[in-house]
Design an enzyme around this catalytic site. Structure first.
Site, PDB file in Angstrom:
ATOM      1  N   CYS A  86     -29.692  12.448  -5.541  1.00 27.54           N
ATOM      2  CA  CYS A  86     -29.356  11.178  -6.172  1.00 27.54           C
ATOM      3  C   CYS A  86     -29.881  11.225  -7.604  1.00 27.54           C
ATOM      4  O   CYS A  86     -31.089  11.256  -7.824  1.00 27.54           O
ATOM      5  CB  CYS A  86     -29.980  10.018  -5.403  1.00 27.54           C
ATOM      6  SG  CYS A  86     -29.640   8.418  -6.163  1.00 27.54           S
ATOM      7  N   GLY A  87     -28.969  11.235  -8.565  1.00 29.25           N
ATOM      8  CA  GLY A  87     -29.366  11.410  -9.965  1.00 29.25           C
ATOM      9  C   GLY A  87     -30.098  10.216 -10.543  1.00 29.25           C
ATOM     10  O   GLY A  87     -31.085  10.372 -11.274  1.00 29.25           O
ATOM     11  N   ASN A 166     -24.323  17.263  -4.299  1.00 32.16           N
ATOM     12  CA  ASN A 166     -23.553  16.436  -3.360  1.00 32.16           C
ATOM     13  C   ASN A 166     -22.091  16.436  -3.823  1.00 32.16           C
ATOM     14  O   ASN A 166     -21.780  16.827  -4.951  1.00 32.16           O
ATOM     15  CB  ASN A 166     -24.147  15.017  -3.261  1.00 32.16           C
ATOM     16  CG  ASN A 166     -24.220  14.319  -4.605  1.00 32.16           C
ATOM     17  OD1 ASN A 166     -23.998  14.919  -5.655  1.00 32.16           O
ATOM     18  ND2 ASN A 166     -24.552  13.043  -4.582  1.00 32.16           N
ATOM     19  N   ARG A 218     -20.268   7.544  -1.159  1.00 39.83           N
ATOM     20  CA  ARG A 218     -20.421   7.867   0.266  1.00 39.83           C
ATOM     21  C   ARG A 218     -21.686   7.177   0.781  1.00 39.83           C
ATOM     22  O   ARG A 218     -22.752   7.302   0.184  1.00 39.83           O
ATOM     23  CB  ARG A 218     -20.557   9.393   0.386  1.00 39.83           C
ATOM     24  CG  ARG A 218     -20.784   9.932   1.759  1.00 39.83           C
ATOM     25  CD  ARG A 218     -20.939  11.442   1.735  1.00 39.83           C
ATOM     26  NE  ARG A 218     -22.123  11.923   1.039  1.00 39.83           N
ATOM     27  CZ  ARG A 218     -22.584  13.166   1.090  1.00 39.83           C
ATOM     28  NH1 ARG A 218     -21.942  14.072   1.798  1.00 39.83           N
ATOM     29  NH2 ARG A 218     -23.666  13.535   0.431  1.00 39.83           N
ATOM     30  N   CYS A 226     -23.764   5.905 -10.640  1.00 45.86           N
ATOM     31  CA  CYS A 226     -24.081   7.062  -9.803  1.00 45.86           C
ATOM     32  C   CYS A 226     -24.376   8.219 -10.766  1.00 45.86           C
ATOM     33  O   CYS A 226     -23.483   8.654 -11.511  1.00 45.86           O
ATOM     34  CB  CYS A 226     -22.900   7.382  -8.890  1.00 45.86           C
ATOM     35  SG  CYS A 226     -23.143   8.868  -7.891  1.00 45.86           S
ATOM     36  N   GLY A 227     -25.612   8.697 -10.757  1.00 46.91           N
ATOM     37  CA  GLY A 227     -26.011   9.732 -11.719  1.00 46.91           C
ATOM     38  C   GLY A 227     -25.331  11.067 -11.462  1.00 46.91           C
ATOM     39  O   GLY A 227     -24.830  11.710 -12.395  1.00 46.91           O
ATOM     40  N   THR A 228     -25.319  11.494 -10.202  1.00 48.11           N
ATOM     41  CA  THR A 228     -24.615  12.747  -9.905  1.00 48.11           C
ATOM     42  C   THR A 228     -23.123  12.579 -10.199  1.00 48.11           C
ATOM     43  O   THR A 228     -22.469  13.504 -10.696  1.00 48.11           O
ATOM     44  CB  THR A 228     -24.819  13.163  -8.432  1.00 48.11           C
ATOM     45  OG1 THR A 228     -24.505  12.055  -7.576  1.00 48.11           O
ATOM     46  CG2 THR A 228     -26.241  13.633  -8.176  1.00 48.11           C
TER      47      THR A 228
HETATM   48  N1  LIG Z   1     -24.102   8.362  -2.189  1.00 51.52           N
HETATM   49  C1  LIG Z   1     -24.454   9.671  -2.644  1.00 51.52           C
HETATM   50  C2  LIG Z   1     -25.919   9.846  -2.909  1.00 51.52           C
HETATM   51  C3  LIG Z   1     -26.454   8.940  -3.988  1.00 51.52           C
HETATM   52  C4  LIG Z   1     -25.949   9.276  -5.388  1.00 51.52           C
HETATM   53  C5  LIG Z   1     -26.661   8.453  -6.419  1.00 51.52           C
HETATM   54  N2  LIG Z   1     -26.343   7.082  -6.470  1.00 51.52           N
HETATM   55  C6  LIG Z   1     -26.747   9.092  -7.776  1.00 51.52           C
HETATM   56  O1  LIG Z   1     -27.191   8.396  -8.706  1.00 51.52           O
HETATM   57  O2  LIG Z   1     -26.470  10.277  -7.925  1.00 51.52           O
HETATM   58  C7  LIG Z   1     -24.035  10.727  -1.599  1.00 51.52           C
HETATM   59  O3  LIG Z   1     -23.942  10.397  -0.413  1.00 51.52           O
HETATM   60  O4  LIG Z   1     -23.824  11.879  -1.996  1.00 51.52           O
END
Ligand SMILES: N[C@@H](CCC[C@H](N)C(=O)O)C(=O)O
Length: 302
Positions: A86-87, A166, A218, A226-228
């Site tokens: 989680c980024g 992810n 997800r 969402c950072g990633t």
């Molecule tokens: N929901 C994502 C994990 C969380 C990602 C996050 N919010 C971010 O900032 O990267 C997953 O299930 O891959």
């Protein structure tokens, strides 16, 4: 879990918000059902996810990384499912460690299920404590050679398949409203492309190397960042724009606006990606676990 009260904090990064549970010795059992209740915005504390803060040496999934990173981010989505990375969460995780006095400004390493991530906490700005940006080495993107498509209602778009530890599907659209209300997960085909599920980003251009996105995560639904996902968007945009840093021989930087703020993301010629953004702690308190037990559970223990 036998403990009746446990500490928590609440924080966010570009309004991707998290319940933080410090547990250095990994003594709390936090099942998926409890995560979902804690993250519930009406009956719980509310959050897009939960950051369980554990010493790497004390967690079976992270003990092998303990020499490289003292702390492990045991990240959970708001439905209780586990994600690799989680980024935004890792920036907030670092801010918690700083606030708790475990680290100071400067560099630290954080263990995640996607591997060790290097983090830099900048000095505070004039805005006060915890105001400096946090920068994370997000690793390299994986670009599986599989064609994927995303659909909302009767509309469908070709998507970029990007792994950031992810899974992500990135689609460029004319208008962010094309994503609809995002209450349900968009359709993604073929289903075999993402056997573990996928995060879906919808992207529009705002200017030169400047985009805006919405995301359906997800395990969490639509979130305000969402950072990633923003890193996946940066990589997809750079490939689309003919700005692959490994071909240009110099770093490429994109500004990615999300509903909850702004992230700045650079990719180097060696493929390494860095993301900078805010990380804020907004509250601290104690969770009364009895209040989160279901009637049936209370009956069973009482
Ligand atoms: N929901 C994502 C994990 C969380 C990602 C996050 N919010 C971010 O900032 O990267 C997953 O299930 O891959």
């Amino acid at each position: 879990m036998s403990t009746e009260r446990i500490p928590f904090l609440k924080g966010h990064g570009t309004e991707n918000d998290f319940v933080i549970v410090p547990d250095p010795g990994n003594t709390f059992d936090i099942p998926a059902s409890l995560v979902a209740r804690l993250c519930d915005r009406r009956a719980g504390l509310g959050g897009d996810g939960l950051l369980h803060v554990v010493r790497s040496a004390a967690h079976p999934e992270a003990a092998h990384m303990a020499d490289a990173a003292e702390w492990f981010m045991d990240y959970r989505n708001s439905d209780g499912s586990i994600a690799e990375m989680c980024g935004n969460g890792v920036r907030v995780f670092a801010r918690y460690l700083q606030r708790a006095g475990h680290v100071t400004t400067g560099d630290l390493a954080v263990a995640t299920r996607a591997g060790v991530r290097l983090v830099h906490i900048a000095k505070d700005t004039d805005a006060g404590a915890g105001s400096g940006p946090v920068t994370v080495g997000m690793g390299r993107a994986e670009l599986p050679d599989v064609e994927v498509a995303v659909s909302v209602g009767d509309r469908s778009w070709p998507a970029h398949n990007v792994g950031m530890g992810n899974p992500h599907a990135v689609v460029f659209v004319d208008d962010l409203d094309d994503a609809g209300r995002l209450l349900d997960a968009p359709g993604v085909r073929p289903s075999t492309a993402y056997p573990e599920g996928v995060n879906v980003e919808f992207v529009v251009d705002l200017g030169s190397r400047h985009v805006a996105m919405r995301v359906h995560e997800r395990g969490s639904g639509e979130t305000r960042s969402c950072g990633t996902g923003a890193c996946a968007v940066m990589v997809a945009a750079a490939r689309r724009d003919g700005a692959d840093p490994s071909r240009l021989g110099h770093p490429v930087t994109y500004t990615v606006d999300v509903p909850g703020g702004r992230l700045v993301i650079s990719e180097r010629p060696d493929g390494g990606i860095e993301m900078s953004g805010p990380a804020v702690i907004v509250a601290e308190g104690t969770i009364d676990l009895a209040a989160f037990a279901t009637t049936a559970e209370l009956g069973a223990t009482g």
